[in-house]
Design an enzyme around this catalytic site. Structure first.
Site, short mmCIF file in Angstrom:
data_model
loop_
_atom_site.label_atom_id
_atom_site.label_comp_id
_atom_site.label_asym_id
_atom_site.label_seq_id
_atom_site.Cartn_x
_atom_site.Cartn_y
_atom_site.Cartn_z
CD GLU A 151 0.26 1.07 3.17
OE1 GLU A 151 -0.14 2.15 2.70
OE2 GLU A 151 1.05 0.99 4.11
CG PHE A 252 7.14 14.23 0.49
CD1 PHE A 252 6.98 13.72 1.77
CD2 PHE A 252 6.25 13.85 -0.49
CE1 PHE A 252 5.96 12.84 2.06
CE2 PHE A 252 5.21 12.96 -0.22
CZ PHE A 252 5.06 12.46 1.06
CB CYS A 263 4.83 4.79 6.88
SG CYS A 263 3.19 4.04 6.78
#
Length: 451
Positions: A151, A252, A263
């Site tokens: 994912e 980012f 994560c």
């Protein structure tokens, strides 16, 4: 088509809700009976935009079901997703995959026809083959294939990411399995979503490599922000121009207190560990981990400096506890390290987060003052600090804030505000990597406590 999903955590619940929205018959399994009962009642245990609505509407339509009975869920399912947690192991940097192994054994005992067993959890390289071996061991006659389908969901926008992904990664070695996976993701063909088909190990590595690269981007721009301060540059202008380069991209590239969440910290450590295990050290990733850890402490020192070199006995207002907006997830949030450092130096911390207060109460049993709003947190504070850029912190009433605080010091660790705007309200303003970060002179003393 019937689909079973083992695990109703963040990934499993989002996957189940979205797959049921596509029209599949979805059965979500969890061994926590109280959690399953709550989900049957439409009570979603995590904060994620649009997720509750999907769970309720698809449950009412009969497409989304919740159970503690793995055998019943797996029976007749053409695809079974493993979406259990893989938290950091008690020792070492690789994640604990015991729940994945347990799920594989339960699935193996329940298979009754050809089934594709899909690893959705983030797992070390080689786990999909281990899942296959476990199923073969408990049920030698089972007719199945294993697939790696990592994912790429961002907390706070997970539903949108699932429904309109940049790509879908399918790691498989059987054409039969690939054909079924194509059927599962057929709804995405209408939006032209790329389907990247590859081997098992390659798919598992793709997940780690993607997250490590994004973490590296965050760390890079944070280091450039430090350089901007040293040379009188402006990080926002640097990042804006960099982002216009198609080879780099704008995402980012925002100066910050560092990355956190469930994560990036876990996956960067895991990739570094995998590299060491296979004799291919990921030295860049190892540096990213170290720099990000150090940055959180540096942000605490920045707050202390803005307060004149000491916070002992002083009240500091922290706005934002979750690691990013639109989630209640506090795992590895920079705010936790910053708060711990400030309290260790004798500060009284008052904090507010729009979604993370329940989780904060579980983490902080005493000492931290949890408030009902940003303005309540600011009462009698000697510095107001934005740690997480929630939308409601983007247009604070600065006049009201000024009336609440004891001392007008504003530390913006997300560069949300224009320096002149905050200075006009009478605050000494401090941000990251910008030349006008202190539009109103900060206190004369700049010595910083180190113990």
């Amino acid at each position: 088509m019937k689909i079973a999903i083992i695990g109703t955590g963040y990934v499993g619940l989002v996957t189940g809700a979205c797959m049921s929205e596509y029209g599949f018959d979805v059965w979500c399994v969890d061994n926590d009976a109280s959690k399953i009962e709550a989900l049957r009642l439409g009570v979603v245990p995590i904060y994620e935009p649009s997720l509750s609505e999907l769970v309720i509407s698809n449950s009412e339509a009969g497409r989304l079901n919740f159970t503690t009975d793995t055998a019943a869920a797996v029976a007749g399912a053409q695809a079974v997703f493993i979406a259990v947690g893989t938290p950091p192991a008690a020792e070492g940097d690789e994640p604990d995959v015991s729940a994945v192994h347990d799920a594989a054994a339960d699935i193996g005992r329940s298979l009754d026809g050809y089934t594709v067993v899909v690893t959705k959890s983030t797992v070390p390289i080689g786990t999909s083959r281990r899942v296959e071996a476990i199923i073969r061991d408990v049920n030698p006659a089972a007719d199945f294939d294993c697939v790696s389908n990592p994912e790429f969901l961002r907390e706070g926008s997970a539903v949108a990411d699932f429904m309109r992904p940049d790509r879908v990664v399918i790691g498989a070695e059987s054409e039969r399995a690939i054909t079924l996976m194509r059927r599962l993701y057929r709804p995405l063909y209408l939006i032209g979503c790329p389907i990247d088909e590859m081997g098992l190990e390659t798919a598992e590595l793709t997940k780690y490599a993607s997250n490590a690269f994004l973490a590296t981007k965050i760390t890079f721009i944070n280091q450039v922000a430090d350089l901007c301060e040293a040379v009188d540059g402006d990080i926002q202008q640097v990042a804006r121009s960099m982002g216009r380069d198609g080879r780099i991209g704008a995402k980012f590239l925002h100066a910050s207190p560092g990355f956190g969440g469930s994560c990036f910290p876990k996956d960067t450590r895991a990739l570094a560990a995998i590299g060491r295990l296979h004799g291919a050290r990921q030295e860049l990733v190892e540096a990213v981990i170290r720099i990000n850890t150090e940055r959180k402490q540096a942000m605490a020192r920045r707050i202390v400096a803005a307060c004149g070199g000491t916070v002992r006995g002083r009240t500091i207002a922290i706005l934002g506890l979750s690691f990013k907006p639109n989630t209640d997830d506090l795992r590895d949030s920079p705010a936790l390290d910053i708060i711990a450092a400030l309290r260790g130096l004798g500060a009284v911390v008052r904090a507010y987060d729009p979604a993370g207060m329940d989780n904060a109460r579980k983490l902080f049993d005493d000492g931290l003052v949890l408030c009902r709003s940003a303005y309540e947190a600011a009462e009698e504070a000697e510095a107001v600090v934005i740690v997480t850029e929630w939308n409601q912190f983007r247009s604070l009433d600065l006049a009201r804030l000024g009336r609440a605080v004891r001392r007008r010091v504003f530390v913006d660790l997300r560069n949300v505000y224009a320096p002149d705007e905050v200075a006009a309200a009478g605050f000494a303003y401090h941000s990251i990597g910008r030349t006008s970060r202190a539009a109103v002179p900060a206190p004369a003393s700049t010595a910083v406590e180190t113990d």
